[in-house]
Design a protein around this motif. Sequence first.
Motif, mmCIF file in Angstrom:
data_model
loop_
_atom_site.group_PDB
_atom_site.id
_atom_site.type_symbol
_atom_site.label_atom_id
_atom_site.label_comp_id
_atom_site.label_asym_id
_atom_site.label_seq_id
_atom_site.Cartn_x
_atom_site.Cartn_y
_atom_site.Cartn_z
ATOM 1 N N GLY A 6 -4.839 -0.599 -1.198
ATOM 2 C CA GLY A 6 -5.568 0.757 -1.212
ATOM 3 C C GLY A 6 -6.525 0.624 -2.376
ATOM 4 O O GLY A 6 -7.707 1.408 -2.417
ATOM 5 N N THR A 21 -0.050 -4.386 5.929
ATOM 6 C CA THR A 21 0.954 -4.255 4.888
ATOM 7 C C THR A 21 2.368 -3.956 5.348
ATOM 8 O O THR A 21 2.502 -3.358 6.368
ATOM 9 C CB THR A 21 0.670 -3.212 3.925
ATOM 10 N N HIS A 69 -2.429 -4.142 -4.429
ATOM 11 C CA HIS A 69 -2.408 -2.954 -3.750
ATOM 12 C C HIS A 69 -3.589 -2.807 -3.028
ATOM 13 O O HIS A 69 -4.846 -2.585 -3.512
ATOM 14 C CB HIS A 69 -2.374 -1.797 -4.893
ATOM 15 N N SER A 87 1.022 -1.226 -0.027
ATOM 16 C CA SER A 87 0.091 0.008 0.083
ATOM 17 C C SER A 87 0.914 1.315 0.098
ATOM 18 O O SER A 87 2.149 1.152 0.188
ATOM 19 C CB SER A 87 -0.791 0.079 1.370
#
Length: 776
Positions: free
Chosen positions: A196, A210, A194, A163
């Motif tokens: 996010g 993360t 990822h 992230s």
Amino acid sequence: MEPGRAGWLLLLLLLPALGAAAPGEFDPYRVLGVGRSSSQADIKKAYKRLAREWHPDKNKDPGAEDKFIQISKAYEILSNEEKRANFDRYGDAGESQGFSQQQHRQFHRFHDGFYFDESFFHFPFNSERRDTSDEKYLLHFSHYINEIVPDSFKKPYLIKITSDWCFSCIHIEPVWKEVAQELEALGAGIGVVHAGYERRLAHHLGAHSTPTLLGLINGKITFFHNAVIRENLWQFVENLLPGNLVEKITDKNYLRFLSDWRKDNKPHVLLFDHMPIVPLLYKLTAFAYRDYLSFGYVYVGLRGTEELSSQYNINVYTPTMMVFKEHIDRPADVVQAREMKKQLIDDFLSQNKFLMVARLTSQRLFQELCPVKKSHRQRKYCVVLLTGEGEKFAEAYEAFLTFAVANTKDTLKFVYIYSDRQPEFANTLLMDEEKYHGRSAVVILERRNNAGKVAYKALEEAWQGSKEDSFILLDLLDQLRTDPGLLSSETVVPDLNDELAPMFLIRWFYSTLDYISDCWDSLFHSNWREMMPLLSLLFSALFILFGTVIVQAFSDSSDTRDAPPSGKEETAAKTEKNDTSFSKESNSRIPKKGFVEVTELTDINYTSNLVRLRPGHMNVVLILSNSTKTPLLQKFALEVYTFTGSSSLHFSFLSLDKHREWLEYLLEFAQDAAPIPNQYDKHFLERDYTGYVLALNGHKKYFCLFKPHRSGDEGGTLGSCEDYNALQHAEARGKSSCSPGSRSIKNKLHKLSFWMERLLEGSLQRFYIPSWPTLD
């Protein structure tokens, strides 16, 4: 004051001003279009609407990706009460430890006038500065489910969850880059998630922080818990692989290993190398081709391999790979190279996946060796020997093998079948003629479609392996080359039995071992979030057990204080008790004919009937409305009645009038199967979900979906009221409705029983969710 010192003072004075100005420029409320007093439900609805509209896969606008990132970031702040409170108070979510993107751009323009080195203010965790080397490995939810998980049955995957604003992610980046490049070159899969932007996938994988590293093989996830160094990551990937992929071969066991080709029905591959341990490249190759080939490794520097090396004239200084088929005294193919590369090995093995005369042991093998013709120029013929086992048929098989080895035509494949193991297939081709009983036969066939239709021609006489038989077969094959119409007979052959499939008890034993291993691994590494359901179930069972013992103890003590009943009263009480218990036991074990217990799924029983459902149990839920309740429940009972004997299945119904939002949330995870309209569409509330059936697995957090048939579908008239009344007791059920409207409603559940059969087989598509939503 010196000019340089004055510049530094000016810089220090301007830094707080820049830092204070930036946070107010990103307003998550403005991005999502909600007010500061909005509830979490309103925020969630706004996020879902905007995410659908601006997702880069659907919106081709050049600024869609940036807009989607802003939407995700805004929702991340407002969906977390702590971050939302920090933003409301200070204008910041409390998580930016460095400059934001806008701050970085402003400060970059500012310090350009002072000629500072850019690296002095470079923050690599900033999303704008994110390393692009991971972009080719980025995974999305649908890509992971539809491609990565099936591909994990061919190669293991090493996946990183990362992230923005993650300092630890920067720390492991150099090691990750090096290991990812090395493992990918060897044949392992690499993935990056990822968190996010792919929160749904991160939750599905069980990543709660993360960076997180995990391995995926055969659809099973394993977490990495050691220090992130090259040696540990290599060992982690190697440990993902099964331990019996490659057998160590010496002078003592090489003859036994190569002679197993008849039992395994596979070619056997030997790698000769001077490395004391089996290279990871060879293990990955063995995993990828394990369904087609058996692998052995010879360490040529080890004492006890001299005879083996001399037998096949091995150069001990150069890695050598040999593939053996029916003849173990000489290899069928050989490749030598100073450095074995993945591409070289793949090309070599893909050309030697099958024996010269392979035995058809499964339908998959039949489809690969005898493909369906695509055009007249791509005709493929299979020459099939239908024979038996034992010395009686050895001569016929050897003659057929010799004939096949001499063949040089790519359009012909030679295979054989044991007639006693595939009796339906053999009888279909030989028409159960008396002249073939107890003898071998040869059939030339061509598959016409995937439904089993074949064109074929059998040799007039039984195959005995004589020279005359060989000449007859050779003459037929020459005629076939110029006249495809020679295959004048047509039939539909049944699917072949899978002869090498493991027994049910063995599959169950290995599944149990995997489950115990997963539980122990989670407990050992203190992964309490994953273990909470199991621990809750364990403590609940212990509480019930000890509670029952204590209550029983007090009950017994109170009973002993009472005076014992007289002899006649005691006998009468026992008789009455036995009769009552027998009737209760009978009613519980023998369900009334045509009776299906279907309970309504409500917020009261939601946790017990779904969220905490025992492993292996499923709840089959019918979606209905108040107006369709009676006819749909009648048809539902008729369709699922034959499956009520399974103790692992529970049957419920859900009111669409009460819980439409819960259903819509669940169906979002099955958008490929049931596209969900925009919930702000004017027709949103008019969408009819009655007749949908969901099979919910509460423990593994997935569901299977049955969509109702339209009224015009074929066979829609089946399951009418007359069929149902024949099954039910009329005096118990009363008068049933047979109006045209109720009949069309019942037709929505047409073929539900076939769907239930596929559900029990495990062949239905599964849609996984991160967690079960609340049923308000």
